[in-house]
Write an enzyme that holds these catalytic residues in place. Sequence first.
Site, PDB file in Angstrom:
ATOM      1  CD  GLU A  46      77.788 -15.077 -25.526  1.00  0.00           C
ATOM      2  OE1 GLU A  46      77.466 -16.061 -27.038  1.00  0.00           O
ATOM      3  OE2 GLU A  46      79.128 -14.480 -25.563  1.00  0.00           O
TER       4      GLU A  46
ATOM      5  CG  HIS B  84      66.768  14.169 -30.686  1.00  0.00           C
ATOM      6  ND1 HIS B  84      66.106  15.365 -30.824  1.00  0.00           N
ATOM      7  CD2 HIS B  84      67.967  14.243 -30.530  1.00  0.00           C
ATOM      8  CE1 HIS B  84      67.019  15.883 -30.637  1.00  0.00           C
ATOM      9  NE2 HIS B  84      68.170  15.572 -30.084  1.00  0.00           N
TER      10      HIS B  84
ATOM     11  CE  LYS C 200      78.133 -21.448 -32.371  1.00  0.00           C
ATOM     12  NZ  LYS C 200      79.559 -21.712 -31.577  1.00  0.00           N
TER      13      LYS C 200
END
Length: 426
Positions: free
Chosen positions: A282, A303, A419
Amino acid sequence: MIKLTFNLIKGLDYKKLDKNYQAKLDEIFSQLKNKKTPSANMLGWIDYVDQDHTKIYKSIDNKITEWDKLKVTDVVVIGIGGSFTGIKAILDVVAYLPSEQKRQIHFIRSLSENSFLKILEEVKDKNWGIVVISKSGTTLEPSVGFKLFREALYKQYGEQAQKRIVAITDPKKGVLHDIAVKNKYEMLPIYSDIGGRFSTITPSGLLVAGLVGADYKQLIEGAKKAKADLFASSELKKNSAYTYAALRHYLYTEMKKDVEIAITYEEQHEYLMLQHRQLFGESEGKSLNSLFPTYSVFTTDLHSMGQLYQDGKKIFFETVFSFEKANKNKLKLKNSEFNNDDQLDYLTKKSVNQLNYVACEATKQAHASAGVPIIEIDVKENSAYGFGYLYFWLCVATSVSALLLGHDPYNQPGVENYKQRMFKLL
């Protein structure tokens, strides 16, 4: 408290690193110390640790005592981004085992309806309360979560629900502030000069850590020590956070490594890796010019991603985190009670922790032999104090790293973009 090792970076000339970066780091050191960075009004996290926290500590202790008397066993913590990731990281360090948890914490951290339904079902027959964290009270995810869970709390407890809600928000204004004042909910401050990802050890993290029974004040003490260490000198040899930032920048710009993989060998520290990802992602993800931070939990991911890390395209470097006191070698293998049918008697008297350590060493050797640059960060204490130190250390490293790239470490315009579009669609 933190030991930084980088001898597994082939071709690194430390003298060249020192020559190329020291002057830049000196300038950044001065900027941070004298509050001259971009968005300097968001540097409150630096001096916060040295402030007088007596009043906040008293409020937190009083709320813990009150909820003890009410016999609150479960707490729904409603928050997103820095109001979730860092708090979860704290809890996994200070109260990982069920026996260490005074209360059960449930997180509302998204808009997933199934997650809401799951937690509503989990707490419906429990003695519970709410901690809601939002600076403005208008961020959609925590606002919707608070709406639904406040309704459920009042349905269960009536007007007595008022004692079971703590709002952590702007102390002077905002939707959540106004709701708290109107209903006389306990209110703790979110500071206007501290951004979400830099706010983990402010009241939001301190309260929740205290509610599970941790010595939450040690979070601040660890951060205080980190500040004293990191603001004493900008010399590479003396400041490990600055060295880490310089190494990240060097690997990205000079060695053309576009991805950093933060690695832990403890599931307990997965959310620390997520916090690392948020801090750097960020703060630096701007102007099409940044490292891509991600993480893996080994040995699990060996794995699934181990093949790629060993033989895939080398566009990445690894940063391996370890905690010296994370394990106590309690689980030791004994001779088989089944005639060695599992063929593991050669491991007798070794602890599971020792096996994990060997896996770590073997993996570092294998990846380094394949040309993967590796940075090692060893933290001496797996404790509230150790977390506080590491968290402040990461905040400093993040700031320095972003400033080396020419970015503002304290804004997030891309987040605001989504937003705005979301509210427009609604």
